[in-house]
Design a protein around this motif. Structure first.
Motif: not given
Length: 334
Positions: A298-305
């Motif tokens: 959620v906070y470090q952007g891995r979900g968007e990857k």
């Protein structure tokens, strides 16, 4: 504005929380309920199992930051005892926790790994006709080559408890297709009287576990025991597969995401927006960062990857294929 039937009736919501992953998921659930369903007037209970002989260590929530955040969100912590299941079958928490609820108020249970994404009071619950989640795959039973097929396996269970097997069938589905038989995901279920529901659920689950019909001899009940017993409980209490209109729970009003990589891979933009919105306030963010999958996804952007790996309009048909692609990219977490 005219109130809906669900707004006029009182019902409680129950999830289960304990130390580890579930306490952080419980916080997200509570925040999403308060944001997306401000008209909900019942109690939100986070049921917490207590230490006892069925646990090797204390499962209760001891994280003060989590407890303080839950209190700020108006959550009622509900201790309960694991007299039947416990650590050996933690899915049993959802059964035994029902005994601790106020006895005269209808309930809706949700798995903790769920987000509320719409107005829960818009759902036209008829609590005298219980129901459960139909968002499932044909995970049980798994008939063997020379063993009994779906029909005999399921009928043996209905016969064991004196239930009408024929009334449970969806005759629009072909013979021996798993959807012909009443089968639910236990990610949500609801009923009118929590103690009655819990008593029936415990009785059926224990009887299936300890004295299964011969037709179940090659079938695994771990972790499927709750989902094997649940349709029998619901039918016995007058419910069924058509207890709610489709498209609300497991649709516009709730999302059972189960794991954060799966959430980002397959859920709608609206669900992602709700997740990011409820996780944004600093007082919640400070707590949620204590759980590594939330921090990374959620906070470090891995979900968007993870999200970029998939086309939501053309997802693989089987969940295992989605998992495998995420794992191959090195993004799998739970």
């Amino acid at each position: 504005m005219t109130e809906t039937p669900a707004q006029r009736q009182s019902f409680n919501i129950l999830i289960v929380g304990q130390s580890g992953r579930l306490q952080y998921e419980a916080l997200l659930f509570a925040a999403s309920l308060r944001q997306c369903s401000p008209q909900f007037r019942g109690e939100l209970f986070v049921a917490v199992p207590q230490a006892g002989p069925n646990w090797s260590s204390d499962p209760a929530i001891r994280n003060l930051a989590v407890l303080n955040a839950l209190e700020r969100l108006g959550v009622t912590i509900l201790p309960f005892q694991s007299d039947v299941f416990g650590e050996s079958y933690p899915q049993g928490n959802k059964i035994e926790a029902l005994f601790a609820l106020p006895p005269d108020t209808p309930f809706v249970f949700f798995d903790t790994d769920t987000l509320i994404t719409g107005d829960i009071t818009s759902v036209p619950f008829d609590f005298e006709r219980p129901g459960a989640s139909l968002r499932c795959e044909g995970t049980w039973p798994q008939p063997t080559l020379y063993g009994p097929r779906h029909d005999r396996i399921w009928k043996s269970l209905y016969d064991k408890f004196g239930l009408d097997f024929q009334s449970s069938l969806d005759t629009t589905q072909p013979d021996d297709h798993w959807r012909r038989y009443l089968y639910f995901n236990a990610g949500y279920f609801f009923g009118a009287r929590p103690q009655e529901f819990a008593g029936r659920f415990v009785d059926y689950a224990v009887a299936i576990r300890d004295d299964p019909p011969p037709e179940l001899i090659c079938q695994s009940l771990d972790p499927w025991l709750d989902q094997v017993a649940l349709p029998l409980v619901i039918l016995s209490l007058g419910g069924g597969r058509d207890a709610l209109p489709s498209g609300l729970l497991d649709g516009s009003v709730s999302c059972h995401y189960r794991m954060f990589p799966l959430l980002y891979a397959r859920e709608s933009d609206h669900v992602i927006d709700v997740l990011h919105s409820v996780a944004a306030p600093n007082w919640i963010k400070k707590v949620l960062k204590g759980h590594d999958p939330i921090k990374r996804m959620v906070y470090q952007g891995r979900g968007e990857k993870v999200r970029a790996l998939f086309n939501r309009d053309a997802l693989p048909r089987r969940e295992q294929m989605i998992r495998n692609r995420i794992k191959s990219a090195g993004f799998w977490m739970r």
